[in-house]
Design an enzyme around this catalytic site. Structure first.
Site, short mmCIF file in Angstrom:
data_model
loop_
_atom_site.label_atom_id
_atom_site.label_comp_id
_atom_site.label_asym_id
_atom_site.label_seq_id
_atom_site.Cartn_x
_atom_site.Cartn_y
_atom_site.Cartn_z
N ASP A 401 0.83 -1.20 0.00
CA ASP A 401 0.00 0.00 0.00
C ASP A 401 0.87 1.26 0.00
O ASP A 401 2.04 1.23 0.37
CB ASP A 401 -0.91 -0.01 1.23
N GLU A 404 2.67 4.95 -4.31
CA GLU A 404 2.84 5.95 -5.37
C GLU A 404 4.27 6.50 -5.45
O GLU A 404 4.71 6.75 -6.60
CB GLU A 404 1.85 7.11 -5.17
N ASP A 473 -8.93 4.71 -2.96
CA ASP A 473 -9.85 5.02 -1.86
C ASP A 473 -11.10 5.73 -2.38
O ASP A 473 -11.32 6.93 -2.15
CB ASP A 473 -9.15 5.88 -0.82
#
Length: 799
Positions: A401, A404, A473
């Site tokens: 997670d 980026e 999300d």
């Protein structure tokens, strides 16, 4: 040898060079098996034929050597290019794609099949470590790609950042998201991949001057142009260029228990038990960040079990595995200065650094932190040891997670390719490199099973490391649901076939909306991954909702498992051809407007899915492509193609149709999870269509875990065919492969033929008369036969 241009051409160059306005001139060229090197008065161009439908172009003002590519698959075989000189132009490429080089003024344009012009390079520039390129467009050309965005299918007219960045709580519009890609696909069936992972901009004709522009803050001026005869073949050729997704474990296609998050071993065990108690299948439980700390903040980077709340993790994981439930662990690349691993990571030189060479630290939501340098050998080795240690507990799935990375200071540095590079130079490749590191580590640590790697950010070609992305999300709203089809369809065209959403929505929401949840779950059964996930204030798991919600979602969960033979075959086709699972209607439709549709889509070749995405919506207008009839999956009602129908959709019913002439293979009985899957009792549904003269399909079967099953042919690939001449319907079943451990010696197949209006005069199997059951109400004919590896069975119905 260096080939000098003719004296006539050189004379022309000298004349033009003497004019007041300088234009670039070709000076010389040199060829090898797959390359053409062009020397101009402004620098060097290297053109490389990657395969018959792709050419890479690299420009450097001072060097001939092309830079390494993170995007291009290293498994491509050496292509053999051809070079011709025609009409004082150089034509380089293959029969399918050609680069046409004009010496004076210097230019490069690209053709398909020697005729159709795709685009022309208007500018290719590299200076002070920045780079840019411009390409010509035609009027009304539809442009897709650019990674994950919510903008509509046609992204033309937008100027978009090339910088992976989280967008918390998105709904129906987003210009910058978790997974940007410097890739544009045209409805003229070519694609341009700007092969540079630096931060930058993608301009899709925002000035309405028929230009496509790429700009990068760092890195080389390199691009790949790819072509195909159709959108589907273009996607296949792009995936061939950047690498095929490895076959995931079969269990990854099942239902997940996941939320943010489970706080203890006791809670996790209760969740797994609840699925069994409420008669829901379950294949995986996903453990969010509380496995390594009691609090959301201050513990990220511990990367070890919090034994107060998880006293016996190895036993827990073993118990889950015994029940057929896999354990997926979250990890993040951020190592907080307050975490148990901080000193260890610093001592190992595992972190990105600042200008002074010290670990770069910064504040973000979870605390003061450093970032693992996944580009450096030291960072890779340190992180790999963490994963090997955790794999020893029996973990079989991995969730990476915030990759980026969610926060990535521009003044931090990474050690990449032997030198220090600023963060922005490699920002968009961070998730890509992380996925490669994890894939290689797991193949070493767990060589007998397929890695499962779920991440939300990457780069072009990340699919070849098994990366399974999700959309991020998303808000827990109808607007959040409405954006999901576009995101997954666009991702599939860009090689990311497993893009999926957090079913039910992740962010926000104070009150549970049962209708939204049910409709999202129905859609989720026909997206690549069936994973409800959300913030814990509202349960994400169906088993913790009221009995009415459970009654509405349970049949769809079970349908997902009944469809495993069909779904798993889609995975096989993706891993061998590059075909996405979710496909735009334009894959089979000749109406250009269908390319722009995101209200419905194809799931494989057989299914047309039209999710309900509005509150209280009870019907849907469905456009049926011509060329076949269409069956209502639930009732077997038949509709003619080439029309729009109003489809009634009560809350119990997802609009779902089957294309005439299709095969759909299903399991005969419900199963609790994929560990119970055997493939020995299968129902093969064939949807007979008088308009479709011949049909074919495949069913891929293996042990569901062997990472080498395709390369070693440790599988059975069943071939199904059917054809008719108006008097008789014939079918054949055959197979290929070497088989696999645990394969049934014999498969009992029940053939169910839909669309038979009356009992046939005769059924024969391998020339002998056989019995069949005709259902006059359902208009189906059923019969059974046995199938074994390498056997052929023919059947025939007299119509």
């Amino acid at each position: 040898m260096l080939n000098r241009l003719s004296s006539l051409t050189l004379a022309a160059i000298l004349v033009l060079a003497a004019t007041a306005t300088h234009s670039e001139q070709l000076v010389s060229h040199e060829t090898s098996t797959a390359e053409l090197t062009l020397a101009t008065d402004e620098g060097f161009y290297v053109l490389t034929l990657l395969h018959d439908n792709a050419i890479r172009v690299d420009f450097n003002p001072s060097s001939i050597a092309p830079p390494p590519s993170r995007a291009i698959s290293p498994k491509l075989s050496t292509a053999h290019a051809r070079l011709n000189e025609e009409n004082q132009q150089l034509v380089f490429g293959s029969e399918s794609i050609q680069a046409v080089i004009t010496p004076s003024p210097f230019s490069i344009k690209f053709l398909r099949d020697g005729e159709t012009q795709l685009t022309e390079v208007l500018n290719l520039h590299s200076e002070s470590n920045a780079s840019s390129a411009s390409f010509s467009l035609t009027n009304n050309e539809v442009l897709m790609g650019g990674g994950s965005r919510v903008l509509g299918v046609n992204r033309r007219g937008h100027r978009l950042p090339l910088y992976n960045r989280a967008h918390y709580g998105f709904e129906t519009h987003s210009e910058q998201m978790y997974y940007s890609l410097p890739l544009v696909l045209s409805d003229k069936h070519y694609a341009i991949l700007w092969d540079n992972p630096s931060s930058g901009w993608l301009d899709l004709d925002s000035k309405a001057n028929n230009q496509l522009n790429f700009n990068s803050e760092h890195g080389s001026a390199s691009f790949v142009i790819i072509t195909g005869g159709s959108l589907q073949s273009l996607v296949r050729n792009y995936v061939k260029t950047t690498g095929y997704q490895p076959l995931p474990p079969r269990w990854s296609l099942g239902l997940y228990a996941s939320r943010f998050g489970y706080h203890s071993e006791h809670e996790a065990r209760k969740v797994v038990s609840a699925f069994a108690e409420h008669d829901f299948p379950l294949d995986a439980i996903v453990l969010d960040l509380y496995w390594f700390g009691k609090e959301m903040k201050g513990t990220m980077g511990n990367l070890e079990w919090d034994t107060d709340n998880w006293p016996t993790p190895e036993a827990m994981i073993a118990d889950f595995q015994q029940a057929g439930v896999n354990t997926v662990l979250i990890t993040e690349p951020f190592i907080l200065t307050s975490s148990a691993q901080w000193d260890n990571a610093v001592a190992a030189n595992a972190l990105a650094i600042d200008e002074s060479g010290a670990p770069k630290t910064f504040d973000f939501y979870f605390g003061n932190t450093g970032l693992v340098d996944v580009f450096s050998t030291a960072g890779q080795n340190w992180f790999a040891q963490v994963y090997k240690r955790l794999a020893g507990y029996g973990v079989t799935g991995w969730w990476g997670d915030l990759g980026e990375p969610e926060v990535h200071p521009a003044d931090s540095f990474h050690l990449s390719d032997g030198g220090l590079v600023p963060a922005n130079a490699v920002h968009n490749a961070y998730g890509h490199q992380w996925a490669q590191l994890l894939d290689e580590t797991l193949r070493d640590a767990q060589p007998n099973q397929r890695p499962f790697i779920m991440m939300r950010a990457g780069y072009a070609g990340s699919q070849r490391f098994g990366l399974i992305p999700w959309t991020g999300d998303v808000n827990r709203t109808w607007g959040g649901l409405q954006s999901q089809i576009e995101l997954s369809l666009q991702a599939g065209l860009q090689g990311l076939a497993y893009m999926h959403s957090d079913i039910g929505g992740f962010a926000g929401g104070d009150v549970f909306d049962p209708e939204l949840y049910v409709r999202w779950f129905q859609y989720g059964v026909f997206q690549p991954v069936l994973r409800p996930h959300a913030q814990e204030n509202i349960a994400s798991e169906p088993v913790f909702h009221d009995s009415a919600t459970q009654a509405l979602t349970r049949p769809y969960a079970k349908l997902r498992y009944r469809l495993l033979p069909y779904l798993y075959t889609l995975s096989y086709l993706n891993s061998t051809l590059g075909d996405p699972m979710m496909r735009p209607m334009s894959f089979i439709s000749h109406d250009p407007n269908d390319l722009l549709s995101t209200s419905q889509y194809l799931y494989g070749d057989a299914f047309l899915v039209h999710p309900i995405t509005a509150d209280q919506q009870r019907s849907a207008d469905i456009k049926l492509p011509s060329g076949s009839h269409w069956y209502d999956f639930w009732s077997s009602e038949v509709f003619s193609g080439g029309q729009t129908i109003k489809y009634e959709a009560p809350i119990t019913k997802l609009p779902l149709l089957v294309r005439g002439g299709s095969f759909i293979t299903m399991t005969r009985e419900d199963i609790a999870n994929t560990s119970a899957y055997r493939g020995d009792e299968l129902d093969v549904h064939f949807y007979f269509d008088p308009e479709v003269v011949s049909s074919s399909a495949q069913v891929f079967e293996d042990d569901g875990l062997d990472p080498n099953s395709i390369s070693n042919q440790s599988f059975e690939l069943i071939h199904l065919t059917a054809s008719h001449d108006g008097l008789a319907l014939q079918g054949e079943i055959s197979s290929q492969g070497k088989g696999y451990a645990g394969m049934p010696e014999q498969r009992n197949l029940r053939i169910v033929i839909h669309g038979i209006n009356e009992a046939p005069a005769e059924l024969t199997i391998n020339g002998a008369s056989a019995l069949a059951a005709f259902d006059d109400q359902a208009k189906t004919l059923s019969f059974s036969l046995a199938h074994s590896l390498h056997t052929e069975t023919q059947w025939e119905l007299k119509l």
